[in-house]
Design an enzyme around this catalytic site. Structure first.
Site, PDB file in Angstrom:
ATOM      1  N   GLY A 164      24.865  -5.974  -4.816  1.00  0.00           N
ATOM      2  CA  GLY A 164      25.495  -7.372  -4.737  1.00  0.00           C
ATOM      3  C   GLY A 164      27.230  -7.055  -4.313  1.00  0.00           C
ATOM      4  N   VAL A 167      32.765 -10.373  -3.778  1.00  0.00           N
ATOM      5  CA  VAL A 167      34.373  -9.909  -4.135  1.00  0.00           C
ATOM      6  C   VAL A 167      34.484  -9.071  -5.308  1.00  0.00           C
ATOM      7  CG1 VAL A 167      36.443 -10.918  -4.793  1.00  0.00           C
ATOM      8  CG2 VAL A 167      35.265 -11.945  -2.993  1.00  0.00           C
ATOM      9  N   ALA A 236      25.480 -15.953 -10.679  1.00  0.00           N
ATOM     10  CA  ALA A 236      24.683 -16.269 -11.892  1.00  0.00           C
ATOM     11  C   ALA A 236      23.826 -17.260 -11.653  1.00  0.00           C
ATOM     12  CB  ALA A 236      25.780 -16.688 -12.915  1.00  0.00           C
ATOM     13  N   ASN A 262      28.861 -14.041 -14.671  1.00  0.00           N
ATOM     14  CA  ASN A 262      28.877 -15.089 -15.669  1.00  0.00           C
ATOM     15  C   ASN A 262      27.701 -15.725 -16.072  1.00  0.00           C
ATOM     16  OD1 ASN A 262      31.602 -14.766 -16.384  1.00  0.00           O
ATOM     17  ND2 ASN A 262      32.215 -16.139 -14.565  1.00  0.00           N
ATOM     18  N   SER A 288      35.709  -9.723 -16.793  1.00  0.00           N
ATOM     19  CA  SER A 288      37.034 -10.450 -16.532  1.00  0.00           C
ATOM     20  C   SER A 288      38.097  -9.695 -15.891  1.00  0.00           C
ATOM     21  CB  SER A 288      37.574 -11.234 -17.886  1.00  0.00           C
ATOM     22  OG  SER A 288      38.571 -12.004 -17.591  1.00  0.00           O
ATOM     23  N   GLY A 290      38.946 -10.963 -12.453  1.00  0.00           N
ATOM     24  CA  GLY A 290      39.207 -11.412 -10.896  1.00  0.00           C
ATOM     25  C   GLY A 290      39.102 -10.245 -10.146  1.00  0.00           C
ATOM     26  N   LYS A 343      32.438 -14.149 -23.251  1.00  0.00           N
ATOM     27  CA  LYS A 343      32.694 -14.203 -21.912  1.00  0.00           C
ATOM     28  C   LYS A 343      32.945 -15.804 -21.669  1.00  0.00           C
ATOM     29  CE  LYS A 343      34.999 -13.612 -17.871  1.00  0.00           C
ATOM     30  NZ  LYS A 343      34.304 -14.298 -16.898  1.00  0.00           N
ATOM     31  N   HIS A 346      35.733 -17.042 -23.462  1.00  0.00           N
ATOM     32  CA  HIS A 346      36.917 -16.531 -22.989  1.00  0.00           C
ATOM     33  C   HIS A 346      37.370 -17.493 -21.798  1.00  0.00           C
ATOM     34  CE1 HIS A 346      38.859 -14.712 -19.453  1.00  0.00           C
ATOM     35  NE2 HIS A 346      39.420 -13.579 -19.970  1.00  0.00           N
ATOM     36  N   ASN A 347      36.361 -18.122 -20.930  1.00  0.00           N
ATOM     37  CA  ASN A 347      36.599 -18.974 -19.786  1.00  0.00           C
ATOM     38  C   ASN A 347      36.943 -20.334 -20.394  1.00  0.00           C
ATOM     39  OD1 ASN A 347      35.776 -16.596 -18.265  1.00  0.00           O
ATOM     40  ND2 ASN A 347      34.350 -17.889 -17.044  1.00  0.00           N
ATOM     41  N   GLU A 350      40.410 -19.939 -21.264  1.00  0.00           N
ATOM     42  CA  GLU A 350      40.910 -19.776 -19.951  1.00  0.00           C
ATOM     43  C   GLU A 350      41.508 -21.221 -19.414  1.00  0.00           C
ATOM     44  OE1 GLU A 350      39.330 -16.997 -16.942  1.00  0.00           O
ATOM     45  OE2 GLU A 350      38.969 -18.944 -15.740  1.00  0.00           O
ATOM     46  N   TYR A 351      40.553 -22.268 -19.559  1.00  0.00           N
ATOM     47  CA  TYR A 351      40.657 -23.683 -18.786  1.00  0.00           C
ATOM     48  C   TYR A 351      41.596 -24.057 -19.711  1.00  0.00           C
ATOM     49  CZ  TYR A 351      35.795 -24.057 -16.478  1.00  0.00           C
ATOM     50  OH  TYR A 351      34.892 -23.904 -15.810  1.00  0.00           O
ATOM     51  N   LYS A 417      33.054 -23.590 -12.145  1.00  0.00           N
ATOM     52  CA  LYS A 417      31.657 -23.030 -11.841  1.00  0.00           C
ATOM     53  C   LYS A 417      30.585 -23.433 -13.210  1.00  0.00           C
ATOM     54  CE  LYS A 417      33.100 -19.572  -8.389  1.00  0.00           C
ATOM     55  NZ  LYS A 417      34.063 -19.028  -9.171  1.00  0.00           N
ATOM     56  N   HIS A 602      21.765 -44.335 -44.506  1.00  0.00           N
ATOM     57  CA  HIS A 602      21.655 -43.078 -44.294  1.00  0.00           C
ATOM     58  C   HIS A 602      22.191 -42.228 -45.594  1.00  0.00           C
ATOM     59  CE1 HIS A 602      20.532 -43.397 -40.061  1.00  0.00           C
ATOM     60  NE2 HIS A 602      21.452 -44.184 -40.198  1.00  0.00           N
TER      61      HIS A 602
HETATM   62  C1  6PG Z   1      37.321 -13.994 -15.069  1.00  0.00           C
HETATM   63  C2  6PG Z   1      37.489 -15.501 -14.698  1.00  0.00           C
HETATM   64  C3  6PG Z   1      36.333 -15.581 -13.762  1.00  0.00           C
HETATM   65  C4  6PG Z   1      36.289 -16.911 -12.767  1.00  0.00           C
HETATM   66  C5  6PG Z   1      35.746 -18.115 -13.487  1.00  0.00           C
HETATM   67  C6  6PG Z   1      36.582 -19.321 -13.086  1.00  0.00           C
HETATM   68  O1  6PG Z   1      37.547 -13.854 -16.364  1.00  0.00           O
HETATM   69  O2  6PG Z   1      37.670 -13.237 -14.300  1.00  0.00           O
HETATM   70  O3  6PG Z   1      37.153 -16.406 -15.758  1.00  0.00           O
HETATM   71  O4  6PG Z   1      35.090 -15.241 -14.497  1.00  0.00           O
HETATM   72  O5  6PG Z   1      37.656 -16.974 -12.334  1.00  0.00           O
HETATM   73  O6  6PG Z   1      34.489 -17.936 -13.230  1.00  0.00           O
HETATM   74  O7  6PG Z   1      35.716 -20.309 -13.459  1.00  0.00           O
HETATM   75  P1  6PG Z   1      35.678 -21.616 -12.885  1.00  0.00           P
HETATM   76  O8  6PG Z   1      35.554 -21.553 -11.496  1.00  0.00           O
HETATM   77  O9  6PG Z   1      34.829 -22.459 -13.692  1.00  0.00           O
HETATM   78  O10 6PG Z   1      37.113 -22.322 -13.028  1.00  0.00           O
END
Ligand code: 6PG
Length: 620
Positions: A164, A167, A236, A262, A288, A290, A343, A346-347, A350-351, A417, A602
């Site tokens: 695959g 990127v 995924a 993911n 992780s 990018g 992971k 982690h995301n 990250e959000y 995502k 209850h």
């Molecule tokens: C990472 C990022 C990577 C991706 C996310 C973005 O750790 O490298 O988290 O996995 O950028 O999937 O997720 P969203 O599209 O949901 O913001």
């Protein structure tokens, strides 16, 4: 292998000579009855062949204990080849000498003293099931060139396969090649859309000179040293299952598949169980960092089959980012889909980190700064609270298109995502209040309702006053406060999953592999490595108790000012709300219990007895 007349014996002998191992002609091992039948012009049936194939299989096994050997045998059907390689599938290499019927017919016509009359050739071609896992050689070539090709194919097996070339897949290939690994790369062929992706990619970088490029699964798999190690870098979801099914026919027992996407952690467990039954090892790993991280060193979170991890560790640990002590930001996380679970969290974290930076940038802008000034303010925060996401936010704020800031031209609808969604679902299922992750996720969903927001703005116009009374240091401290709560909630969720699923996860190690390479790397994460050596609960660490108490007055002020000025700051707001909840000794939940008992009987527990008995009251 190949139909009679393709040159198996000639090539087999030459090859054996070249490799300095014995040669055996399968035809010499036919029982008398088979030879007779063929000489009479009759084709052999499967029963005739069965004993003969077993004899050859025994011969191969005996030779393997020594140095191996070359055996020439037509092996036209897959089930013949299965018998021939029974128990030694992993150590068998198939060489298929392929030619057209016409070519071979002409050859046979020229032969004398062969018990295979040319007229039986047709039946051979009818029987032939072309092998999917063989090195295919064109018999048009001279014997010398055939041997040269076979040798180079045999010698050029790769150490590691990457399936695959999106990127992330491409960046990981370059990373592996830069680290001296011999790799095979595969990308599918889709007419007019994905053509020669692997070959074109290889041609782009000299570092990939030794890499092998494929768009044919069989050749890709066959180019790999056994047990094969194949990392899947595809979308995924269902695609992973399709890819697994596509690969399975070509894989051998003990081969290892690594899913680096993911993927949902529950699916990873299912896939691991499914593949285990087929003798294939499966490792689900979070990756992780990018595009750049994948190229220069990502954070890697592998889980699942621990024995198989030992086989792939040299590759993954070499290409991973390194922490402050030069240790790889890659460690075996735990069983099942635990790597993909962390992971996912982690995301989620990250959000929140992203949302908090968006909120503080807005607040600073509302306080009267232009975006360069906002960037300068954030720049000054690096000293106390640096992170990769802070750094990229500063770059983004400063980016101009002509005289305008680029960020102001971007449509304010945030995509996703799905991992934030999964983290929120997992939190709800495990009973963990990851309220900041949910708030960050829902902030993205809210943003997506652009049309409704615009029309609501007409009816409920936000004042969005410029708030000159906002103190910059308060914003910084509020930000630090919310980040601590974010990390507290994220690790709490991981800890809860570890207990519930009996994963026995090491929080300090997880923090450590997140100190470099990944998107949420930060100085705070570096502090957490040591904190989690002492406690699994951030709110019991004396250092963080002191920090939260120090930052609390600021977050109260900033959130209050946001509310008063109609500035939406859901994660900052939720951080203090959650903190107040988790630090309240006597909460309002007694009222909820009474209400539940009122309308649904209850029952409730009392604080003035043993806290165990259930009580019910007739409330009217
Ligand atoms: C990472 C990022 C990577 C991706 C996310 C973005 O750790 O490298 O988290 O996995 O950028 O999937 O997720 P969203 O599209 O949901 O913001």
């Amino acid at each position: 292998m190949g139909v009679s007349g393709c040159g198996k014996s000639t090539i087999g002998k030459l090859l054996a000579q070249e490799l300095n191992i014995p040669f055996f002609d399968g035809d010499d091992y036919h029982p008398e009855s088979n030879i007779k039948k063929m000489s009479n012009g009759q084709a052999l049936n499967d029963t005739d062949r069965q004993g003969w194939l077993k004899t050859l299989n025994d011969l191969a096994k005996k030779q393997l204990i020594k140095s191996g050997c070359v055996i020439a045998c037509s092996s036209l059907k897959q089930k013949y080849r299965d018998t021939l390689s029974n128990d030694i599938n992993n150590q068998t290499r198939w060489l298929y000498l392929a030619g057209s019927e016409e070519q071979i017919f002409n050859r046979l016509q020229k032969r004398s003293n062969h018990f295979m009359p040319a007229k039986l050739l047709q039946s051979q071609f009818d029987t032939l099931e072309e092998p999917k896992n063989a090195i295919q050689i064109d018999i048009k070539l001279s014997p010398k060139d055939i041997i040269k090709n076979i040798k180079s194919e045999l010698m050029t097996t790769s150490d590691f396969g990457l399936f695959g070339l999106g990127v992330m897949g491409k960046s990981l290939c370059r990373n592996l090649a830069n680290n001296g690994f011999k790799i095979s790369m595969f990308n599918r062929h889709v007419d007019g859309i994905e053509e020669n992706v692997a070959k074109d990619f290889k041609a782009q970088y000299t570092a990939l000179n030794d890499a092998q490029a494929f768009d044919d699964i069989s050749s890709f798999v066959n180019s790999l040293q056994q047990p094969r190690k194949i990392m899947l870098m595809v979308n995924a979801g269902k695609t992973i299952d399709y890819v697994i099914e596509d690969l399975l026919p070509y894989l051998s027992k003990n081969d290892i598949l690594i899913d680096g996407g993911n993927s949902n952690y529950l699916k990873t467990k299912e896939r691991g169980d499914y593949l285990k039954n087929k003798g294939i090892h499966f490792i689900g790993t979070g990756v992780s960092g990018g595009e750049e991280g994948a190229l220069k060193g990502p954070s890697i979170m592998p889980s699942g089959d621990k024995v198989a991890y030992k086989e792939v560790a040299p590759f993954l640990e070499k290409i991973a980012a390194k922490d402050k002590n030069n240790l790889p930001c890659c460690t075996y996380v735990g069983p099942e889909g635990s790597g993909q679970f962390i992971k996912m969290v982690h995301n989620g974290v990250e959000y929140v980190e992203m949302q908090l930076l968006a909120e503080v940038s807005t607040i600073l802008e509302q306080s009267g700064k232009n975006l360069d000034e906002v960037a300068n303010t954030l720049e000054s925060w690096k000293e106390t609270t640096n992170s990769y996401l802070l750094e990229i936010t500063i770059d983004i704020l400063r980016k101009k298109e002509g005289d305008d800031y680029l960020v102001n031209k971007i449509l304010d609808k945030a995509g996703n995502k799905g991992t934030g969604n999964w983290t929120t679902i997992a939190s709800a299922e495990l009973g963990v209040p990851s309220t900041l992750i949910a708030s960050a996720l829902f902030a993205r969903y809210t943003s997506f309702n652009k049309e409704e927001r615009v029309s609501n703005n007409e009816n409920f116009r936000n004042t969005n006053n410029t708030t000159s009374d906002i103190v910059i240091d308060d914003v910084r401290d509020a930000y630090q406060f919310a980040r601590i709560i974010n990390h507290y909630q994220g690790f709490k969720l991981i800890n809860e999953a570890s207990t519930s699923f009996k994963w026995d996860l090491n929080l300090s190690e997880i923090a450590r592999i997140w100190t470099n390479g990944c998107i949420i790397r930060s100085t705070l994460m570096e502090d957490l490595v040591n904190v989690f050596k002492e406690t699994s609960n951030l709110l019991t660490s004396s250092k963080f108790i002191a920090l939260l108490n120090q930052y609390k007055p600021s977050v109260k002020k900033v959130v209050a000012q946001c509310v008063l000025n109609d500035i939406t700051a859901p994660c900052l707001g939720e951080s203090i709300q959650f903190f107040n909840g988790i630090t309240t000794a006597n909460s309002s939940a007694n009222m909820i219990q009474a209400q539940r008992d009122y309308f649904g009987a209850h029952t409730y527990k009392r604080i003035d007895d043993d806290d165990v008995k259930s009580h019910h009251t007739n409330w009217k």
